[in-house]
Design a protein around this motif. Sequence first.
Motif, mmCIF file in Angstrom:
data_model
loop_
_atom_site.group_PDB
_atom_site.id
_atom_site.type_symbol
_atom_site.label_atom_id
_atom_site.label_comp_id
_atom_site.label_asym_id
_atom_site.label_seq_id
_atom_site.Cartn_x
_atom_site.Cartn_y
_atom_site.Cartn_z
ATOM 1 N N UNK A 167 0.719 -1.421 -0.228
ATOM 2 C CA UNK A 167 0.350 -0.034 0.422
ATOM 3 C C UNK A 167 1.021 1.428 -0.358
ATOM 4 N N UNK A 168 2.082 1.185 1.128
ATOM 5 C CA UNK A 168 2.608 2.700 0.803
ATOM 6 C C UNK A 168 3.414 2.522 -0.443
ATOM 7 N N UNK A 171 1.390 4.101 -3.150
ATOM 8 C CA UNK A 171 1.507 6.474 -2.365
ATOM 9 C C UNK A 171 0.333 6.068 -1.926
ATOM 10 N N UNK A 172 0.188 5.013 -0.639
ATOM 11 C CA UNK A 172 -1.242 5.423 -0.014
ATOM 12 C C UNK A 172 -0.470 5.563 1.451
ATOM 13 N N UNK A 173 -0.823 7.214 2.281
ATOM 14 C CA UNK A 173 0.092 7.061 3.130
ATOM 15 C C UNK A 173 -1.174 6.999 4.451
ATOM 16 N N UNK A 174 -2.495 6.887 4.355
ATOM 17 C CA UNK A 174 -3.356 7.648 5.286
ATOM 18 C C UNK A 174 -3.906 5.867 5.428
ATOM 19 N N UNK A 175 -2.460 5.690 6.514
ATOM 20 C CA UNK A 175 -2.551 3.644 6.251
ATOM 21 C C UNK A 175 -3.247 3.099 8.376
ATOM 22 N N UNK A 176 -4.649 2.044 8.456
ATOM 23 C CA UNK A 176 -4.751 2.199 9.730
ATOM 24 C C UNK A 176 -5.121 0.556 9.919
ATOM 25 N N UNK A 177 -4.996 -0.349 11.049
ATOM 26 C CA UNK A 177 -4.849 -0.934 10.903
ATOM 27 C C UNK A 177 -5.934 -2.172 11.946
ATOM 28 N N UNK A 201 5.011 -1.144 12.197
ATOM 29 C CA UNK A 201 4.422 -0.567 10.445
ATOM 30 C C UNK A 201 4.678 1.058 10.403
ATOM 31 N N UNK A 202 4.591 1.366 12.024
ATOM 32 C CA UNK A 202 5.350 3.551 12.031
ATOM 33 C C UNK A 202 3.239 3.835 11.411
ATOM 34 N N UNK A 203 2.382 3.025 11.619
ATOM 35 C CA UNK A 203 0.779 4.228 11.124
ATOM 36 C C UNK A 203 0.914 5.358 11.335
#
Length: 401
Positions: A167-168, A171-177, A201-203
């Motif tokens: 995902x990174x 180009x995705x920067x706004x990620x959640x788990x 993971x530094x999200x």
Amino acid sequence: MHARTTNDRTAAPVTPLHTWKPRALYIHIPFCTNKCFYCDFNSYVAEGQPIDAYLDALEREMERTAAALPTERIDTVFVGGGTPTVLNPAQMARFLASVRRHFPLAPDVEYTMEANPGTTDPAKLTAMREGGVNRISFGAQTFDNGLLKMIGRIHEADDVVRSIESAKAAGFANLSIDLMFGLPNQKLSHLRDSVSRALELDLPHYSLYSLKVEENTLFHRLYERGELPLPEEEEEISMYRHLIERLTEAGYRHYEISNFARPGYESRHNTTYWRNEPYYGLGAGAHGYALGVRHMNIKGVQPYIDAARERLPRLESHEVSPQEAMEDFMMVGLRLLGGVLAADFAAQFGDGTRLEERFGDALRRLTGQGLLERLPQPEGYRLTPQGVMLGNEVFAAFLDP
């Protein structure tokens, strides 16, 4: 035009809630690769399902909804399920294009899609990016492979890491788990390890939920037979305290009972729910709330498809009384650790409507018990640390007996 609560939450009251047009859009994709043992969501194993016919029906509901209740703009979109990323790249592109056709998305729209680890290949991620998605929420649940099998997940811990990396890279920067605690046979040591791996993971955002044993699930049947080895209550409380400590120490803001974020990465869409603001709800089994009415759509896939050919596929709807809306405001609003503000209460229910006049007894009792504290400026109330641990008790105090 109604007042929107701004980031500093000092917007002036203008018009009451029942006149507000939705600016948030929820869309339900009810298909999954498999059914997890704890899941009571309206979801179905995708194999053999009429997915393309469902997308046709969903677009018909979009068209009818936009015509019946037009809005100036959509600030947030949330695509949930199920697992929306079971759609193949062509279906994904087609679906996302239909959303853009029927709803006026704001230039800075927050566009979230739920995903299961292992279901987001590069082609699918490209379709998501090109279709406007800019935030992904992955259902990790735990980084312990044994626990993953026990709760019916088909991914492994390494799949979470690979999915985040992909995902990174896309180009995705706004990620959640999402992480879960209170799982069968889960120990505090398991949770410590999962939190450590999640933080690596530094999200920008983490959601942390306790297991709830819901009816119509495999876990409920096991629980009824005494065959579900859940942690003791004290150990589950220790797990929650550990989560709060670790995420806070790592620099995340505990902004909602189950959610932590770096500044600016709080879920804008879910905050719509927590502030009791209106939203569209589309898809099989979806809930919506607008113009003082809550509705739920038909749940079954084929019944939903059939109904959408002729009309909005409603299963039921009801008008929300002012008292019910005020109770909802308090119960969901106090989930936010910033609390509820008197000015926001007046903005939703009309100038001159005072929080203390409606709920004075409950507010005084809960404040006296040390579960709420009063905010002096701007005026309002929020949970104390003790109140966070006893949230359900606090929320129930605002229900009319």
